[in-house]
Design a protein around this motif. Structure first.
Motif, mmCIF file in Angstrom:
data_model
loop_
_atom_site.group_PDB
_atom_site.id
_atom_site.type_symbol
_atom_site.label_atom_id
_atom_site.label_comp_id
_atom_site.label_asym_id
_atom_site.label_seq_id
_atom_site.Cartn_x
_atom_site.Cartn_y
_atom_site.Cartn_z
ATOM 1 N N VAL A 1 0.838 -1.202 0.000
ATOM 2 C CA VAL A 1 0.000 0.000 0.000
ATOM 3 C C VAL A 1 0.879 1.261 0.000
ATOM 4 O O VAL A 1 0.574 2.243 -0.687
ATOM 5 C CB VAL A 1 -0.950 -0.003 1.212
ATOM 6 C CG1 VAL A 1 -1.670 1.335 1.346
ATOM 7 C CG2 VAL A 1 -1.974 -1.128 1.080
ATOM 8 N N LEU A 2 1.971 1.238 0.758
ATOM 9 C CA LEU A 2 2.894 2.377 0.766
ATOM 10 C C LEU A 2 3.508 2.588 -0.622
ATOM 11 O O LEU A 2 3.714 3.728 -1.049
ATOM 12 C CB LEU A 2 3.994 2.168 1.804
ATOM 13 C CG LEU A 2 3.583 2.338 3.267
ATOM 14 C CD1 LEU A 2 4.751 1.990 4.187
ATOM 15 C CD2 LEU A 2 3.122 3.778 3.513
ATOM 16 N N TYR A 3 3.808 1.487 -1.309
ATOM 17 C CA TYR A 3 4.313 1.599 -2.683
ATOM 18 C C TYR A 3 3.292 2.302 -3.568
ATOM 19 O O TYR A 3 3.638 3.212 -4.339
ATOM 20 C CB TYR A 3 4.621 0.214 -3.252
ATOM 21 C CG TYR A 3 4.736 0.203 -4.758
ATOM 22 C CD1 TYR A 3 5.920 0.576 -5.384
ATOM 23 C CD2 TYR A 3 3.644 -0.151 -5.567
ATOM 24 C CE1 TYR A 3 6.025 0.603 -6.765
ATOM 25 C CE2 TYR A 3 3.748 -0.128 -6.942
ATOM 26 C CZ TYR A 3 4.931 0.248 -7.537
ATOM 27 O OH TYR A 3 5.014 0.291 -8.912
ATOM 28 N N ALA A 4 2.025 1.899 -3.464
ATOM 29 C CA ALA A 4 0.975 2.520 -4.269
ATOM 30 C C ALA A 4 0.851 4.008 -3.954
ATOM 31 O O ALA A 4 0.674 4.834 -4.852
ATOM 32 C CB ALA A 4 -0.359 1.807 -4.023
ATOM 33 N N ALA A 5 0.968 4.376 -2.670
ATOM 34 C CA ALA A 5 0.874 5.781 -2.281
ATOM 35 C C ALA A 5 2.042 6.583 -2.852
ATOM 36 O O ALA A 5 1.866 7.702 -3.360
ATOM 37 C CB ALA A 5 0.844 5.891 -0.760
ATOM 38 N N ALA A 6 3.247 6.010 -2.792
ATOM 39 C CA ALA A 6 4.416 6.711 -3.324
ATOM 40 C C ALA A 6 4.317 6.878 -4.841
ATOM 41 O O ALA A 6 4.620 7.954 -5.383
ATOM 42 C CB ALA A 6 5.688 5.934 -2.962
ATOM 43 N N GLU A 7 3.879 5.827 -5.527
ATOM 44 C CA GLU A 7 3.720 5.929 -6.976
ATOM 45 C C GLU A 7 2.654 6.957 -7.338
ATOM 46 O O GLU A 7 2.769 7.660 -8.349
ATOM 47 C CB GLU A 7 3.343 4.559 -7.557
ATOM 48 C CG GLU A 7 4.488 3.580 -7.611
ATOM 49 C CD GLU A 7 5.620 4.073 -8.503
ATOM 50 O OE1 GLU A 7 5.367 4.421 -9.667
ATOM 51 O OE2 GLU A 7 6.758 4.115 -8.015
ATOM 52 N N GLY A 8 1.606 7.065 -6.511
ATOM 53 C CA GLY A 8 0.585 8.068 -6.764
ATOM 54 C C GLY A 8 1.144 9.483 -6.681
ATOM 55 O O GLY A 8 0.813 10.338 -7.514
ATOM 56 N N LEU A 9 1.991 9.743 -5.690
ATOM 57 C CA LEU A 9 2.622 11.065 -5.582
ATOM 58 C C LEU A 9 3.462 11.364 -6.814
ATOM 59 O O LEU A 9 3.443 12.493 -7.348
ATOM 60 C CB LEU A 9 3.488 11.125 -4.324
ATOM 61 C CG LEU A 9 2.752 11.070 -2.981
ATOM 62 C CD1 LEU A 9 3.766 11.040 -1.840
ATOM 63 C CD2 LEU A 9 1.811 12.266 -2.832
ATOM 64 N N PHE A 10 4.194 10.365 -7.266
ATOM 65 C CA PHE A 10 5.020 10.558 -8.464
ATOM 66 C C PHE A 10 4.159 10.803 -9.694
ATOM 67 O O PHE A 10 4.396 11.755 -10.455
ATOM 68 C CB PHE A 10 5.898 9.324 -8.672
ATOM 69 C CG PHE A 10 6.536 9.267 -10.033
ATOM 70 C CD1 PHE A 10 7.404 10.261 -10.456
ATOM 71 C CD2 PHE A 10 6.250 8.220 -10.899
ATOM 72 C CE1 PHE A 10 7.987 10.217 -11.724
ATOM 73 C CE2 PHE A 10 6.820 8.164 -12.154
ATOM 74 C CZ PHE A 10 7.689 9.168 -12.565
ATOM 75 N N LEU A 11 3.147 9.971 -9.883
ATOM 76 C CA LEU A 11 2.295 10.120 -11.069
ATOM 77 C C LEU A 11 1.527 11.438 -11.042
ATOM 78 O O LEU A 11 1.345 12.079 -12.078
ATOM 79 C CB LEU A 11 1.321 8.947 -11.173
ATOM 80 C CG LEU A 11 1.931 7.567 -11.429
ATOM 81 C CD1 LEU A 11 0.836 6.524 -11.540
ATOM 82 C CD2 LEU A 11 2.788 7.576 -12.683
ATOM 83 N N GLY A 12 1.067 11.835 -9.861
ATOM 84 C CA GLY A 12 0.354 13.104 -9.766
ATOM 85 C C GLY A 12 1.228 14.281 -10.143
ATOM 86 O O GLY A 12 0.807 15.179 -10.878
#
Length: 287
Positions: free
Chosen positions: A126-137
């Protein structure tokens, strides 16, 4: 070759080997669960009722199911979307790209950690998904707003969703099968693409010409060709992911490995989205 996330888990990677290992676990001549030891103490009527009872489903037996994978994948994508929206709408303009870079680095590290863990950690995934979301955003904001390409994010999202659906339909129909020849081709293609990407990154870091936002080798006509090739690779990887998940479900993988399957799918989808973002930017003259 398959997604490294699936390759690290035997039930996804090689079901024949898993069956052989399970077979070696039973000693010749040992009493099985259907032998005298397991049935001792039961009368004929009880045994008949037991044998005629319906078999337990995967969910009842604590095994991974397609529903498990779907729910967890949807949940992880929701986390990606939520943190991407946070990076786009909440993070100040001056901090948006630093946050995106930090998200990319953290996501990279967590991606490696999760890919090589034998037992999945839902919290780390889940932390990976959150970090990738920050990058993609952050990167999506930069391309759409700063580079003045309105609507490109929605185009990339729709293209990713359409490709995912098309790959799933093709896989379920049996028209595309994961064969040894297919995996060998994917291995060579992925190796070549990795080398090309490293060269492009090195040229960008050392200022070796080119004014594209994705590096000197990812702009113009060459960038368009490479983008199409990369999207094709990502689609091929999705097919392999589907095959790995199918083998996991049919091989009776533990329910917890649904997290691994969902993580592997999200990794491929994030990569595909980025490739579509690059390709569409070039097609719209934003290189």
């Amino acid at each position: 070759m398959s997604n490294p996330v699936f390759e690290n888990t035997a039930v996804f990677r090689d079901p024949q080997r898993s069956r052989q290992q399970r077979g070696r676990g039973a000693r010749p001549g040992a009493t099985t669960q259907y032998g005298p030891t397991a049935t001792a103490g039961y009368d004929a009527a009880t045994l008949d009722q037991m044998y005629n009872a319906p078999a337990a489903t995967n969910a009842q037996a604590g095994r991974m199911t397609y529903d498990d994978v779907i729910v967890k994948t949807a949940g992880l994508l929701a986390v990606v979307a939520a943190t991407a929206a946070f990076a786009w709408f909440v993070v100040p303009d001056t901090l948006r790209m630093p946050v995106a870079i930090a998200g990319a680095l953290v996501g990279f590290v967590l991606g490696l950690v999760n890919a090589f863990k034998k037992s999945p950690s839902p919290a780390l995934i889940v932390l990976y998904a959150a970090a990738e979301g920050l990058f993609l955003g952050g990167i999506s904001w930069y391309i759409e707003v700063a580079a003045n390409l309105p609507g490109i994010v929605m185009q990339a999202v729709l293209a990713t969703m359409a490709t995912f659906a098309a790959c799933l339909v093709l896989f379920r129909s049996g028209k595309v099968r994961v064969t040894p020849k297919f995996t060998r081709w994917l291995l060579v293609a992925m190796g070549g693409y990795l080398v090309f990407s490293l060269i492009n990154l090195g040229m960008a870091l050392f200022g070796a010409g080119g004014d594209g936002m994705f590096g000197p080798l990812r702009s113009g006509g060459l960038g368009m060709v490479v983008g199409l090739f990369a999207v094709g690779l990502a689609a091929a990887m999705l097919i392999v992911d589907f095959d790995s998940i199918k083998r996991g479900v049919e091989g009776g993988a533990p329910a917890k490995l649904a997290w691994t399957a969902a993580f592997g799918l999200v990794v491929t989808l994030v990569w595909m989205y980025l490739e579509f973002l690059r390709l569409i930017a070039i097609l719209r003259g934003g290189d």
